[in-house]
Write a protein that holds these residues in place. Structure first.
Motif, PDB file in Angstrom:
ATOM      1  N   PRO A 177       0.830  -1.211   0.000  1.00 49.26           N
ATOM      2  CA  PRO A 177       0.000   0.000   0.000  1.00 49.26           C
ATOM      3  C   PRO A 177       0.866   1.264   0.000  1.00 49.26           C
ATOM      4  N   ASN A 178       0.341   2.349  -0.580  1.00 52.34           N
ATOM      5  CA  ASN A 178       1.065   3.623  -0.564  1.00 52.34           C
ATOM      6  C   ASN A 178       1.423   3.986   0.869  1.00 52.34           C
ATOM      7  N   GLY A 179       2.660   4.444   1.041  1.00 52.44           N
ATOM      8  CA  GLY A 179       3.142   4.828   2.356  1.00 52.44           C
ATOM      9  C   GLY A 179       3.930   3.729   3.038  1.00 52.44           C
ATOM     10  N   GLU A 180       3.791   2.471   2.577  1.00 51.98           N
ATOM     11  CA  GLU A 180       4.537   1.365   3.189  1.00 51.98           C
ATOM     12  C   GLU A 180       5.875   1.214   2.468  1.00 51.98           C
ATOM     13  N   VAL A 181       6.911   0.868   3.236  1.00 51.70           N
ATOM     14  CA  VAL A 181       8.250   0.709   2.673  1.00 51.70           C
ATOM     15  C   VAL A 181       8.352  -0.622   1.942  1.00 51.70           C
ATOM     16  N   GLY A 182       8.973  -0.578   0.766  1.00 48.65           N
ATOM     17  CA  GLY A 182       9.198  -1.783  -0.027  1.00 48.65           C
ATOM     18  C   GLY A 182      10.301  -1.531  -1.042  1.00 48.65           C
ATOM     19  N   GLU A 183      10.531  -2.533  -1.899  1.00 51.16           N
ATOM     20  CA  GLU A 183      11.570  -2.419  -2.921  1.00 51.16           C
ATOM     21  C   GLU A 183      11.052  -1.631  -4.123  1.00 51.16           C
ATOM     22  N   ILE A 184      11.904  -0.773  -4.657  1.00 53.97           N
ATOM     23  CA  ILE A 184      11.560  -0.015  -5.862  1.00 53.97           C
ATOM     24  C   ILE A 184      11.723  -0.924  -7.074  1.00 53.97           C
ATOM     25  N   VAL A 185      10.641  -1.053  -7.850  1.00 49.93           N
ATOM     26  CA  VAL A 185      10.675  -1.758  -9.128  1.00 49.93           C
ATOM     27  C   VAL A 185      10.292  -0.726 -10.178  1.00 49.93           C
ATOM     28  N   ALA A 186      11.141  -0.557 -11.180  1.00 45.52           N
ATOM     29  CA  ALA A 186      10.919   0.517 -12.149  1.00 45.52           C
ATOM     30  C   ALA A 186      10.868  -0.024 -13.573  1.00 45.52           C
ATOM     31  N   THR A 187      10.071   0.651 -14.382  1.00 48.31           N
ATOM     32  CA  THR A 187       9.990   0.360 -15.814  1.00 48.31           C
ATOM     33  C   THR A 187      10.273   1.648 -16.561  1.00 48.31           C
ATOM     34  N   CYS A 188      11.185   1.584 -17.520  1.00 54.95           N
ATOM     35  CA  CYS A 188      11.438   2.730 -18.390  1.00 54.95           C
ATOM     36  C   CYS A 188      11.599   2.209 -19.816  1.00 54.95           C
ATOM     37  N   PHE A 189      11.047   2.937 -20.762  1.00 50.85           N
ATOM     38  CA  PHE A 189      11.048   2.504 -22.156  1.00 50.85           C
ATOM     39  C   PHE A 189      12.011   3.333 -23.000  1.00 50.85           C
ATOM     40  N   ARG A 190      13.206   3.520 -22.522  1.00 48.69           N
ATOM     41  CA  ARG A 190      14.209   4.249 -23.304  1.00 48.69           C
ATOM     42  C   ARG A 190      14.607   3.407 -24.509  1.00 48.69           C
ATOM     43  N   HIS A 191      14.782   4.052 -25.637  1.00 44.57           N
ATOM     44  CA  HIS A 191      15.146   3.329 -26.864  1.00 44.57           C
ATOM     45  C   HIS A 191      16.495   2.646 -26.723  1.00 44.57           C
ATOM     46  N   GLU A 192      17.439   3.309 -26.054  1.00 44.56           N
ATOM     47  CA  GLU A 192      18.795   2.777 -25.940  1.00 44.56           C
ATOM     48  C   GLU A 192      18.865   1.560 -25.016  1.00 44.56           C
ATOM     49  N   TYR A 193      18.023   1.551 -23.967  1.00 44.88           N
ATOM     50  CA  TYR A 193      18.157   0.516 -22.953  1.00 44.88           C
ATOM     51  C   TYR A 193      16.844   0.392 -22.181  1.00 44.88           C
TER      52      TYR A 193
END
Length: 170
Positions: free
Chosen positions: A36-52
């Motif tokens: 839930p928002n406000g709870e500490v956890g691991e950051i998982v990220a998605t980015c759609f950069r052309h290079e990587y």
């Protein structure tokens, strides 16, 4: 480093505003279940950069989402900032130190019952100290110079980094 700029600080200085080109989730470490928002956890990220492009990249870093908009007026998701690691691996002087390495050090010294690696900063330098619980604190103090040198040499051999040693009672 893999993600590039994940977020930025605004003049309000209340958390990091997530870059618009990145989608961030906060998950329970090891399960990938959203928290839930406000709870500490691991950051998982998605980015759609052309290079990587990266899809659901687990950073290993802990943070939490700060609810609401920033006082500066920005409305994108805000992160508390770096709040630790999801695993027990830490970086010292640019090198990773893993819990298994600390286990190897302890295994080589029967006087040590348990150990805890503490990493701190002195000025611009990382300093690591292995705090060791020993059976007989008095005996460790009496023979501490020899034991400190032996444990410090093992730290250097196993971790490829210099470390300080301290003793504590169980």
């Amino acid at each position: 480093a893999d993600l590039g700029n994940l977020g930025y600080e605004s003049p309000a200085r209340e958390g990091l505003i997530v870059d618009e080109g990145v989608f961030v989730e906060i998950v329970r470490p090891g399960t990938n279940d959203p928290v839930p928002n406000g709870e500490v956890g691991e950051i998982v990220a998605t980015c759609f950069r052309h290079e990587y492009p990266l899809i659901r990249f687990g950073t290993g870093d802990l943070s939490r989402i700060i609810p609401g908009a920033s006082p500066c007026g920005r409305t994108n998701t805000r992160l508390q900032g770096w709040m630790g690691r999801a695993d027990q691996t830490t970086k010292v002087k640019g090198m990773f130190v893993h819990p298994a390495q600390i286990g190897k050090i302890v295994a080589r010294h029967p006087e040590v019952l348990k150990a805890r690696l503490v990493v701190d900063r002195e000025g611009a330098t990382d300093v690591m100290t292995l705090s060791c619980e020993v059976n007989d604190l008095n005996m460790a103090v009496v023979g501490s110079k020899r034991l400190v040198e032996e444990i410090a040499a093992t730290i250097q051999a196993v971790c490829k980094l210099r470390g300080e040693v301290s003793f504590a009672a169980p």
